[in-house]
Write a protein that holds these residues in place. Structure first.
Motif: not given
Length: 531
Positions: A330-338, A355-359, A366-374, A381-386
Motif C-alpha cells: 500500500n505504501t507504494g500504491a499510495a504514491t500514485l493512488g489509494q 484482507a481484500e487484495l485488489n489488482t 496512462t502515467i502509472g503502473k499496475l499495482a498487484a494487491g499483496s 522498507a521504502k519506495v524506490d521511484g515507482t
C-alpha cells in the motif's frame, strides 16, 4: 588601424584569455557521478538443471548444472546486464572453468564485481550385498567406505551396483560390474569422465553393531528417525514417552528402506514432550536416542482482524498500537493512488475482518503502473521511484506441516505487463492468484526489490529454502473455499530461522503483470503441525 592600436588589441585579447584560463583552472567539478549499481539481469548455461539464481544484493549468481555437463568447460547461452552497463568479459564467448568462482566486473561510472559460481550434483552410489547402511561417498577425497557385518568374507563380496561419475560418459578401470569382488584390501579404481581421470579407493570396514539408530529429528508433533542395518534385513523403529516402559512399533507403512538405510516419520505426538526412539531389524535392536518435541504457535494476526489507516490513505494490517507482523504494498500504491489492500467485512465466518487484495492500475491517464494487491509477513522498507523495496520474513524456528486458511478469488484478463517475455505474451490470459509459505535459513529479513535495474525477488528454488508450499489458482469463485497447503521440506534436520507467507492477487505482480480488477480475499490463516 595603427600598429599601436593593433598591439593594444592583442594585449587585451591575451589578457582576457589568460583571465578565462585562470578562472577555468579554479573551477572544480564537484558534481559526483551517480551511483547506479550494475547487475546481471539474465544468466543461463548450456545444460543447466534449473534457472540460475541471481542475487543483486550480494552481487552473486549461481548456475545449476546437469551431471553430464563438463564443469571445467561451461558455455553460457544467456548473459544480460543492466541497460547502459559494460562487462569486462563477454560470457557468450568461449567456455569457462567453474570449479572455482568466476568474477565479472560490470561498470557504469563505478565498477561492480560480480561472482559467478556453479553447483553440480552427480549421483554416485556403491552397493554390495549385506552392507550396513549406505556407503559413504567422498568425491573430494575420491573414496568410498562401505560398512559390513563381522561374519562376512570380505574377499568374496557381491557387488550389486556402482556409479562413481556422470551417467553414460564415465568409464572405470578395472571395469567393475555386478558380481564377486575382493574388498579384503582397499580396491583402487581409475574413474574417467570428460577426458580426465581420478583414482578412487574403495574401503570396507567391519561394523561393531548390526543395527544403529543414526539420527532423530524432533519437530512439534512429528519426529523423523533414521537407521541402518544389513541390506538383507528389514528395518523399523520403536518409540515411547521417556517416562513410559511400553515401546510402540512404528507401522511399516511409514518406513522407507533403501538397501541398508531406512527412515520413517512418527506422527500424532505431543508438543514439548520427551521421547525415546530406537531402530530395530529382525531380532536386533539399535541404540536409543532421546529427544524433546518442540512447541506449537499460532500465526500472529492470522485472522486479519486488526487494521488502521495511516495518513488517511494507507491501510495497515495490524493494530495501530500493536506489533506489526504483516505488511502490504500500500505504501507504494499510495504514491500514485489509494491502497489496493484493504480490510473487508466479507469473511467466511460472517464476523471480523478479512484482507481484500485488489489488482489495479494506479496513476493518472496512462502515467502509472499496475499495482498487484499483496500481503506478506515482513515490512515495506521504502519506495524506490515507482518501485518498492520490501523486507521479507519474520523470525521463526518451528516446522509446521501445513498452512491452512480460507480464500476467494475473482480473476480478470491480464491487461498490463512489462515488455519482457514471457510476460508480454500473457496479455489477454486469465490472471492467477498465488499463496505460498516458506521456511528459510535467512540471517536477516530478505530484501526484495522490484526495480528492473537492481531487481531481486524471492526464489523458491534457492538454497535458503528449507520448506516450501504453494497454492496457485486462476478462475472465479462464488464464495470462500478452505485451503490446505502441505509444506515440502528439503531437510528434516535443518532448523528454520525465518517464516515467509505471501498472498498476491496477481502471481506475476512483481513484474507489474496482471489483470485490472482481479480480487483475492484471504482469512483465518493457521498452521497444522501433524500429518
Amino acid at each position: 588601424m595603427s600598429a599601436k592600436n593593433n598591439v593594444a588589441k592583442y594585449l587585451l585579447v591575451s589578457t582576457v584569455v589568460i583571465l578565462c584560463s585562470a578562472l577555468t583552472s579554479c573551477i572544480k567539478n564537484d558534481l559526483p557521478y551517480p551511483k547506479i549499481q550494475q547487475n546481471i539481469t539474465g544468466l543461463a548455461a548450456e545444460g543447466q538443471s534449473r534457472d540460475a539464481l541471481i542475487d543483486s544484493l550480494a552481487m552473486e549468481a549461481m548456475v545449476y548444472l546437469e551431471e553430464a555437463v563438463d564443469i571445467e568447460n561451461v558455455r553460457f547461452s544467456e548473459f544480460t546486464i543492466s541497460e547502459g552497463g559494460e562487462a569486462d568479459i563477454n560470457l557468450l564467448e568461449g567456455s569457462y572453468n567453474l570449479t572455482s568462482p568466476l568474477y565479472v566486473t560490470l561498470s557504469r561510472f563505478q565498477k561492480y564485481k560480480w561472482e559467478i559460481r556453479a553447483t553440480q550434483n552427480i549421483e554416485r552410489y556403491f552397493i554390495v550385498e549385506g552392507q550396513i547402511g549406505e556407503s559413504v561417498i567422498d568425491p573430494a577425497a575420491c573414496r568410498v567406505i562401505v560398512s559390513m557385518p563381522e561374519n562376512i568374507n570380505l574377499s568374496k563380496v557381491r557387488l550389486e551396483s556402482i556409479k562413481l561419475g556422470p551417467a553414460e560418459i564415465t568409464t572405470m578401470s578395472p571395469d567393475l560390474r555386478p558380481g564377486e569382488i575382493d574388498l579384503s584390501q582397499p580396491l583402487r579404481v581409475e574413474v574417467t569422465a570428460y577426458g580426465r581421470s581420478e583414482i578412487w579407493t574403495i574401503y570396507a570396514e567391519v561394523a561393531e553393531v548390526l543395527v544403529a539408530t543414526e539420527r532423530v529429528d524432533a519437530w512439534s508433533r512429528v519426529m523423523w528417525a533414521y537407521g541402518s542395518c544389513p541390506s538383507d534385513m528389514k528395518g523399523g523403529f520403536q518409540y515411547r514417552r521417556k517416562n513410559d516402559t511400553q515401546w510402540i512399533d512404528v507401522p511399516q507403512s511409514l518406513v522407507t528402506q533403501t538397501q541398508g538405510s531406512f527412515s520413517c516419520y512418527i506422527p500424532h505426538l505431543e508438543p514439548l514432550t520427551d521421547y525415546v526412539v530406537r531402530a530395530v531389524a529382525d531380532n536386533d535392536i539399535g541404540n536409543e536416542i532421546s529427544v524433546t518435541t518442540a512447541s506449537t504457535e499460532l500465526i500472529p494476526d492470522g485472522s486479519f482482524d486488526q487494521w488502521w489507516l495511516k495518513n488517511d490513505k494507507i491501510w495497515c494490517p495490524w493494530d495501530e498500537n500493536g506489533v506489526q507482523y504483516w505488511d502490504t504494498g500500500n505504501t507504494g500504491a499510495a504514491t500514485l493512488g489509494q491502497s489496493n489492500v484493504v480490510p473487508s467485512d466479507h469473511t467466511p465466518s460472517g464476523s471480523g475482518k478479512s484482507a481484500e487484495l485488489n489488482t489495479r492500475f494506479v496513476g493518472i491517464a496512462t502515467i502509472g503502473k499496475l499495482a498487484a494487491g499483496s500481503i506478506y509477513t515482513g515490512s515495506f522498507a521504502k519506495v524506490d521511484g515507482t518501485n518498492g523495496i520490501l523486507d521479507f520474513g519474520r523470525p521463526w524456528t518451528l516446522r509446521p506441516t501445513k498452512l491452512k486458511g480460507y480464500y476467494q478469488y475473482k480473476t480478470a484478463d491480464i491487461s498490463h505487463s512489462i515488455k519482457e517475455e514471457p510476460y508480454q505474451s500473457m496479455i489477454g490470459q486469465p490472471d492467477t492468484c498465488h499463496i505460498y509459505v516458506a521456511l528459510t535459513d535467512w540471517t536477516a529479513p530478505y530484501e526484495i526489490r522490484t526495480n528492473p535495474n537492481n531487481r531481486q525477488l524471492f526464489n523458491k528454488n534457492a538454497s535458503y529454502i528449507i520448506g516450501y508450499g504453494e497454492l496457485i489458482y486462476s478462475g472465479t469463485m462464488d464464495d470462500y473455499q478452505e485451503f490446505e497447503i502441505e509444506i515440502d521440506y528439503r531437510s528434516t534436520s535443518r532448523v528454520p530461522s525465518y517464516l515467509q507467507i505471501t498472498c498476491a492477487a496477481s502471481k506475476y505482480g512483481d513484474f507489474f503483470t496482471g489483470g485490472q480488477g482481479a480480487v483475492l480475499y484471504v482469512d483465518e490463516f493457521s498452521f497444522d503441525y501433524d500429518y
